[in-house]
Design a protein around this motif. Sequence first.
Motif, PDB file in Angstrom:
ATOM      1  N   THR A   1       1.145   4.015  -2.980  1.00 22.43           N
ATOM      2  CA  THR A   1       0.829   5.408  -2.663  1.00 22.43           C
ATOM      3  C   THR A   1       1.923   6.344  -3.151  1.00 22.43           C
TER       4      THR A   1
ATOM      5  N   LEU B   1      -2.711   7.142   6.341  1.00 15.97           N
ATOM      6  CA  LEU B   1      -1.866   5.955   6.452  1.00 15.97           C
ATOM      7  C   LEU B   1      -1.176   5.880   7.803  1.00 15.97           C
TER       8      LEU B   1
ATOM      9  N   VAL C   1       0.833  -1.206   0.000  1.00 15.52           N
ATOM     10  CA  VAL C   1       0.000   0.000   0.000  1.00 15.52           C
ATOM     11  C   VAL C   1       0.870   1.260   0.000  1.00 15.52           C
TER      12      VAL C   1
END
Length: 558
Positions: free
Chosen positions: A203, A224, A199
């Motif tokens: 990103t 996050l 992730v």
Amino acid sequence: MEDTAKMVQRISSCRGVAFEINPNKSNLFAISSSPEELQTGNWTWFPWTQKGSFKVFPDPRSSSIGRTLSRASTQSSLFCDLEEDDDDDINDNEDGSKYLGDQTEKDVENQEVVEEVAELKQLPKPPQKDSRLSVILLDQGLFTVYKRLFVVCLTLNVIGLALAATDHFGYAKRKAALFSIANILALTLCRSEALLRIVFWLTVKLLGRPRIPIWMKTATTSFLQSLGGIHSGCGVSSIVWLIYALILTLQDKENSSPEIIGVASCILSLICLSALAAFPLVRHLHHNVFERTHRFAGWTALILVWVFIVLTVCYEPALKTYNLSASKLVQTQEFWFTLAITIVIILPWLTVRRVPVKVSAVSGHASIIKFEGGIQAGILGRISPSPLSEWHAFGIISDGEKEHMMLAGAVGDFTKSLVSNPPSHLWVRGLHFAGLPYLVNLYQRIVLVATGSGICVFLSFLLQPCTVDVCLVWVTKGVEKNFGKEIKEMVGRYPKEKVIVHDTAILGRPKVAEMSVDAAKRWNAEAVIVTSNPKGSKDVVEACKAAGIPAFGPIWDS
């Protein structure tokens, strides 16, 4: 007069450790400024003869540096976070007498010295500093992103449960246990180091471009960083759904069995125990208790969830017997959800291995642990003396090529043992994880602020080529003395116009929040990322936000 003047000049200290205003010129960071010149100042860089090194001099035009008289300063002691001294109000003078706060054991005959001491007595008492625990529990704010995510997650689950209880959501009423397992899956994914690594990488790839607006980058960073809010929200929600499922089962005892009720009750107890161990007060004061309870209670609960699924799927109410059938089992959603949870939990443990390390105690306050293999900038790692007992996360320092290292400040039993009894091998997780430092790669220009051993999470950005333009502010005490020549040279090799090092052993405690704001404005930074203790991080983040500069620091659940 000379002896007494020396005494007065020695009273400025960091954590109560006396130092002279005019240290020996052989000291690499020696300065020759008078006490008056050091009362206020800024940092100014001057190159010196040794290649890649630097000196730090105060600039009398600025007031961003404040001197202190003892550890009980108005500034937090976090800025000298490597050393604790118990006798902070008692310092030895060169002539062997004691300097006790405002008085000496010798009679003062010179009237000028009496007046100087009297003037010191009139200084106002500094306010009592907040404890680390109070900052964690009380000063994080009521509307942090972490708490918003927690509330949103819990609210959605409570709404679903309310609809199920009022017969407006029949599926949830029939599958209450499934909703509990689904929440456990969600909280597990939020802590999956493998998934989060992917992730974070995606990103940075998608949003780490100049044309992406800053507000989108900062919002993503906040989200996050605060995924723990979803983790804890789903944890509480899973308990609520399981209680509801257990109530429904008790109301329909005829179609259930004592074994199912007993196993469900055990699962509920273990999840509640795990949640209580993760409560901030317990987690902060008894971290090892939290870690072991969370781990072993969670593993036991997962095993019982498998037992629960087998019992509920295979139970035949009409015959009061169990018909074990693999085909029936794999057709249920509960089976696949639980299988996913199991894979996510087991995956990082498959990468655990014992590796040789080289541990060097650069001082009594820190050690450097070296491993083979280069690591990307911004990545963190976990090490352990015993894999089933405790794990410790550290920032990784690496040039990205042959080796990487960790800088461990001696602040706990394990890290102190690295200094006193360096091991030849340690347990590591081969799957390194990404955290807030990795999100530095989202930005184009950024200021990194570190105190003490917190520098380790940022050093890789100085050693490796990267797209982000970095300015480093490091506040610490005794760079070479406490961290060794190797760390000092790493910092010294970076362009001097991009590095600000404030050595508190020479310059006293600074106002780090003001330093951070000034550096961000001069550097035209898109954001500031700080790594310090809770109060230090909070001060820097609040000061930057007040100045309109996005800033991020570690939160209690980082």
